[in-house]
Design a protein around this motif. Sequence first.
Motif, PDB file in Angstrom:
ATOM      1  N   ALA A  60      18.383 -19.230  30.960  1.00 28.34           N
ATOM      2  CA  ALA A  60      18.098 -18.119  31.877  1.00 28.34           C
ATOM      3  C   ALA A  60      18.317 -16.769  31.203  1.00 28.34           C
ATOM      4  O   ALA A  60      17.524 -15.835  31.399  1.00 28.34           O
ATOM      5  CB  ALA A  60      18.956 -18.225  33.141  1.00 28.34           C
ATOM      6  N   ILE A  61      19.369 -16.656  30.383  1.00 25.67           N
ATOM      7  CA  ILE A  61      19.569 -15.343  29.754  1.00 25.67           C
ATOM      8  C   ILE A  61      18.489 -15.083  28.698  1.00 25.67           C
ATOM      9  O   ILE A  61      18.110 -13.939  28.469  1.00 25.67           O
ATOM     10  CB  ILE A  61      20.998 -15.104  29.210  1.00 25.67           C
ATOM     11  N   GLY A  62      17.981 -16.163  28.094  1.00 26.13           N
ATOM     12  CA  GLY A  62      16.877 -15.980  27.140  1.00 26.13           C
ATOM     13  C   GLY A  62      15.653 -15.399  27.826  1.00 26.13           C
ATOM     14  O   GLY A  62      15.080 -14.389  27.368  1.00 26.13           O
ATOM     15  N   VAL A  63      15.261 -15.979  28.941  1.00 25.32           N
ATOM     16  CA  VAL A  63      14.055 -15.503  29.634  1.00 25.32           C
ATOM     17  C   VAL A  63      14.296 -14.109  30.228  1.00 25.32           C
ATOM     18  O   VAL A  63      13.428 -13.229  30.154  1.00 25.32           O
ATOM     19  CB  VAL A  63      13.601 -16.516  30.724  1.00 25.32           C
ATOM     20  N   ALA A  64      15.490 -13.885  30.781  1.00 26.29           N
ATOM     21  CA  ALA A  64      15.801 -12.549  31.336  1.00 26.29           C
ATOM     22  C   ALA A  64      15.700 -11.494  30.236  1.00 26.29           C
ATOM     23  O   ALA A  64      15.136 -10.402  30.439  1.00 26.29           O
ATOM     24  CB  ALA A  64      17.200 -12.543  31.962  1.00 26.29           C
ATOM     25  N   ALA A  65      16.221 -11.819  29.040  1.00 23.51           N
ATOM     26  CA  ALA A  65      16.175 -10.857  27.929  1.00 23.51           C
ATOM     27  C   ALA A  65      14.735 -10.604  27.481  1.00 23.51           C
ATOM     28  O   ALA A  65      14.383  -9.473  27.117  1.00 23.51           O
ATOM     29  CB  ALA A  65      17.012 -11.371  26.763  1.00 23.51           C
ATOM     30  N   ALA A  66      13.903 -11.654  27.527  1.00 19.61           N
ATOM     31  CA  ALA A  66      12.491 -11.481  27.152  1.00 19.61           C
ATOM     32  C   ALA A  66      11.840 -10.433  28.070  1.00 19.61           C
ATOM     33  O   ALA A  66      11.127  -9.532  27.612  1.00 19.61           O
ATOM     34  CB  ALA A  66      11.757 -12.819  27.264  1.00 19.61           C
ATOM     35  N   TYR A  67      12.142 -10.530  29.363  1.00 16.92           N
ATOM     36  CA  TYR A  67      11.618  -9.513  30.290  1.00 16.92           C
ATOM     37  C   TYR A  67      12.285  -8.160  30.042  1.00 16.92           C
ATOM     38  O   TYR A  67      11.653  -7.107  30.158  1.00 16.92           O
ATOM     39  CB  TYR A  67      11.844  -9.959  31.744  1.00 16.92           C
ATOM     40  N   GLY A  68      13.572  -8.186  29.700  1.00 18.26           N
ATOM     41  CA  GLY A  68      14.292  -6.940  29.401  1.00 18.26           C
ATOM     42  C   GLY A  68      13.651  -6.198  28.241  1.00 18.26           C
ATOM     43  O   GLY A  68      13.567  -4.963  28.251  1.00 18.26           O
ATOM     44  N   LEU A  69      13.176  -6.956  27.257  1.00 17.48           N
ATOM     45  CA  LEU A  69      12.516  -6.337  26.104  1.00 17.48           C
ATOM     46  C   LEU A  69      11.211  -5.659  26.542  1.00 17.48           C
ATOM     47  O   LEU A  69      10.876  -4.569  26.067  1.00 17.48           O
ATOM     48  CB  LEU A  69      12.254  -7.424  25.041  1.00 17.48           C
ATOM     49  N   CYS A  70      10.513  -6.288  27.466  1.00 19.30           N
ATOM     50  CA  CYS A  70       9.275  -5.669  27.985  1.00 19.30           C
ATOM     51  C   CYS A  70       9.616  -4.388  28.756  1.00 19.30           C
ATOM     52  O   CYS A  70       8.943  -3.356  28.605  1.00 19.30           O
ATOM     53  CB  CYS A  70       8.533  -6.651  28.888  1.00 19.30           C
ATOM     54  N   LEU A  71      10.680  -4.458  29.557  1.00 17.67           N
ATOM     55  CA  LEU A  71      11.065  -3.273  30.338  1.00 17.67           C
ATOM     56  C   LEU A  71      11.492  -2.118  29.428  1.00 17.67           C
ATOM     57  O   LEU A  71      11.160  -0.951  29.677  1.00 17.67           O
ATOM     58  CB  LEU A  71      12.211  -3.632  31.299  1.00 17.67           C
ATOM     59  N   GLY A  72      12.216  -2.456  28.359  1.00 16.55           N
ATOM     60  CA  GLY A  72      12.745  -1.422  27.465  1.00 16.55           C
ATOM     61  C   GLY A  72      11.697  -0.806  26.554  1.00 16.55           C
ATOM     62  O   GLY A  72      11.988   0.187  25.877  1.00 16.55           O
ATOM     63  N   THR A  73      10.510  -1.379  26.498  1.00 17.22           N
ATOM     64  CA  THR A  73       9.482  -0.858  25.589  1.00 17.22           C
ATOM     65  C   THR A  73       8.250  -0.354  26.339  1.00 17.22           C
ATOM     66  O   THR A  73       7.359   0.236  25.737  1.00 17.22           O
ATOM     67  CB  THR A  73       9.051  -1.958  24.583  1.00 17.22           C
ATOM     68  N   ARG A  74       8.228  -0.587  27.646  1.00 15.24           N
ATOM     69  CA  ARG A  74       7.034  -0.232  28.429  1.00 15.24           C
ATOM     70  C   ARG A  74       6.662   1.243  28.297  1.00 15.24           C
ATOM     71  O   ARG A  74       5.492   1.578  28.085  1.00 15.24           O
ATOM     72  CB  ARG A  74       7.269  -0.588  29.901  1.00 15.24           C
ATOM     73  N   SER A  75       7.658   2.117  28.399  1.00 11.35           N
ATOM     74  CA  SER A  75       7.339   3.548  28.383  1.00 11.35           C
ATOM     75  C   SER A  75       6.947   4.032  26.981  1.00 11.35           C
ATOM     76  O   SER A  75       6.577   5.185  26.805  1.00 11.35           O
ATOM     77  CB  SER A  75       8.519   4.356  28.916  1.00 11.35           C
ATOM     78  N   HIS A  76       7.052   3.152  25.981  1.00 16.80           N
ATOM     79  CA  HIS A  76       6.667   3.530  24.609  1.00 16.80           C
ATOM     80  C   HIS A  76       5.287   3.003  24.236  1.00 16.80           C
ATOM     81  O   HIS A  76       4.862   3.162  23.099  1.00 16.80           O
ATOM     82  CB  HIS A  76       7.706   3.001  23.612  1.00 16.80           C
ATOM     83  N   SER A  77       4.625   2.378  25.217  1.00 18.32           N
ATOM     84  CA  SER A  77       3.332   1.765  24.867  1.00 18.32           C
ATOM     85  C   SER A  77       2.242   2.833  24.671  1.00 18.32           C
ATOM     86  O   SER A  77       1.147   2.516  24.214  1.00 18.32           O
ATOM     87  CB  SER A  77       2.914   0.732  25.917  1.00 18.32           C
ATOM     88  N   GLY A  78       2.566   4.100  24.992  1.00 20.07           N
ATOM     89  CA  GLY A  78       1.615   5.179  24.708  1.00 20.07           C
ATOM     90  C   GLY A  78       1.918   5.868  23.374  1.00 20.07           C
ATOM     91  O   GLY A  78       1.217   6.810  22.982  1.00 20.07           O
ATOM     92  N   SER A  79       2.959   5.413  22.676  1.00 17.86           N
ATOM     93  CA  SER A  79       3.339   6.038  21.388  1.00 17.86           C
ATOM     94  C   SER A  79       2.481   5.496  20.251  1.00 17.86           C
ATOM     95  O   SER A  79       1.613   4.650  20.460  1.00 17.86           O
ATOM     96  CB  SER A  79       4.801   5.718  21.054  1.00 17.86           C
ATOM     97  N   SER A  80       2.785   5.955  19.037  1.00 21.67           N
ATOM     98  CA  SER A  80       2.070   5.420  17.870  1.00 21.67           C
ATOM     99  C   SER A  80       2.534   3.984  17.632  1.00 21.67           C
ATOM    100  O   SER A  80       3.603   3.572  18.115  1.00 21.67           O
ATOM    101  CB  SER A  80       2.389   6.252  16.634  1.00 21.67           C
ATOM    102  N   ALA A  81       1.738   3.230  16.852  1.00 18.53           N
ATOM    103  CA  ALA A  81       2.075   1.830  16.580  1.00 18.53           C
ATOM    104  C   ALA A  81       3.454   1.738  15.923  1.00 18.53           C
ATOM    105  O   ALA A  81       4.275   0.885  16.278  1.00 18.53           O
ATOM    106  CB  ALA A  81       0.997   1.206  15.687  1.00 18.53           C
ATOM    107  N   GLY A  82       3.736   2.647  14.988  1.00 23.24           N
ATOM    108  CA  GLY A  82       5.011   2.616  14.272  1.00 23.24           C
ATOM    109  C   GLY A  82       6.186   2.870  15.209  1.00 23.24           C
ATOM    110  O   GLY A  82       7.197   2.162  15.171  1.00 23.24           O
ATOM    111  N   GLU A  83       6.034   3.875  16.077  1.00 20.49           N
ATOM    112  CA  GLU A  83       7.122   4.194  17.021  1.00 20.49           C
ATOM    113  C   GLU A  83       7.349   3.047  17.999  1.00 20.49           C
ATOM    114  O   GLU A  83       8.476   2.728  18.369  1.00 20.49           O
ATOM    115  CB  GLU A  83       6.786   5.475  17.789  1.00 20.49           C
ATOM    116  N   PHE A  84       6.243   2.448  18.411  1.00 18.12           N
ATOM    117  CA  PHE A  84       6.359   1.342  19.377  1.00 18.12           C
ATOM    118  C   PHE A  84       7.156   0.188  18.755  1.00 18.12           C
ATOM    119  O   PHE A  84       8.099  -0.323  19.369  1.00 18.12           O
ATOM    120  CB  PHE A  84       4.958   0.872  19.805  1.00 18.12           C
ATOM    121  N   ILE A  85       6.785  -0.206  17.550  1.00 18.66           N
ATOM    122  CA  ILE A  85       7.472  -1.342  16.921  1.00 18.66           C
ATOM    123  C   ILE A  85       8.936  -1.007  16.665  1.00 18.66           C
ATOM    124  O   ILE A  85       9.821  -1.859  16.821  1.00 18.66           O
ATOM    125  CB  ILE A  85       6.733  -1.777  15.634  1.00 18.66           C
ATOM    126  N   GLU A  86       9.201   0.247  16.327  1.00 23.32           N
ATOM    127  CA  GLU A  86      10.600   0.638  16.124  1.00 23.32           C
ATOM    128  C   GLU A  86      11.395   0.450  17.424  1.00 23.32           C
ATOM    129  O   GLU A  86      12.514  -0.059  17.424  1.00 23.32           O
ATOM    130  CB  GLU A  86      10.642   2.094  15.672  1.00 23.32           C
TER     131      GLU A  86
END
Length: 364
Positions: A60-86
């Motif tokens: 459960a913590i694995g799947v929750a963290a997978a969603y957490g990673l999506c939440l933590g990067t969502r607002s960066h999806s408009g950035s450059s490719a390099g910034e996004f991956i960082e």
Amino acid sequence: MTDSGIPGLPPTLRWKGGAQGLLVLLDQTRLPTAVVFRECGSAEAVHAAIRELCVRGAPAIGVAAAYGLCLGTRSHSGSSAGEFIEQVRKTCAFLESARPTAVNLSWALRRVCRRGEAAISAEADPQRAWELMLAEAHRMAEEDAAVCRRIGEVGAPLIRDGMGVLTHCNAGALATVAHGTALSPMYEAHRQGRRFRVFVDETRPLLQGARLTAFELSAAGLDVTVLCDGAAATLMAAGRVQLVVVGADRIAANGDTANKVGTYGVAIAARHHGVPFYVAAPRSTFDLSIPDGAQIPIEERSADEVRCGFGRTTVAGGAACYNPAFDVTPAGMIRGIITESGLLEPVSVENIRQIVGCGSCNEG
Ligand code: MRU
């Protein structure tokens, strides 16, 4: 996936909404007396939920963290490719720091991170990469439910009519997306009409057995008896336990297994009384990069969990408290490991390599 697989039991976690959605967790710190949900809209909120055991249990913590990673990067999806991956890598490292023992956490984060990196290499489009990362998190949630269901089918034949089956902590639907690991064979045997009694160690200090395992097994209509952890050996001595099944947080290449503190003591008692001791775990819980259990990082939690659990001081002033959250059971004490790919018995380096050694696992 929005179904725990257990009638009447709310889902452990679910994604609500589409691309602008959020993660909804069943707050396990409030069970069994209150069924309340916590909504997480950021990586910080998911990190806190994992740390505070609002969501817990390795898968459960694995799947929750997978969603957490999506939440933590969502607002960066408009950035450059390099910034996004960082940002993806930074968020991964942050979420991985929430708890150290369950390898499913880093396994899940690495999988979603790799999806993002591959998408960026192919198209350099952060928005598209983010969508693919979210799709990967959904896929992992679906897979976890299917894998746990399969663990139930593999393990159910071990449970026969009239048995006493003992478990420690909670490795049920509440510790996974659905069905559970150690409890899944019990649900399946029950579904097949077998009658047996489940003995549940209360699991000091946070009572995952009494609060969570008893909650979900009772909801499913199984015959459940909760006992203090210290009573398990006496119950075995009385001949009332014919099988032990527990979950796992990390299994080393030789089969040494980390699980909730107290599991090792149960294994010693089971060996002494000739009771077969099984571990149930998905392949994602194996860590083939470490040779044995001595390398498994064991989380040490706050002394206050022992000193004043649930708001009442129960330890005399002046005494220190020791609170490791997990312990390691040596492979030699484990009769077999129930996985989605079959029953791994006996537990040996060769058998583990054969069943688990594949690209999707945590390999060295
Ligand atoms: O501290 P917890 O509640 O996360 O500990 C959980 C366990 O030890 C479980 O047995 C393990 O994660 C397996 S869950 C399928």
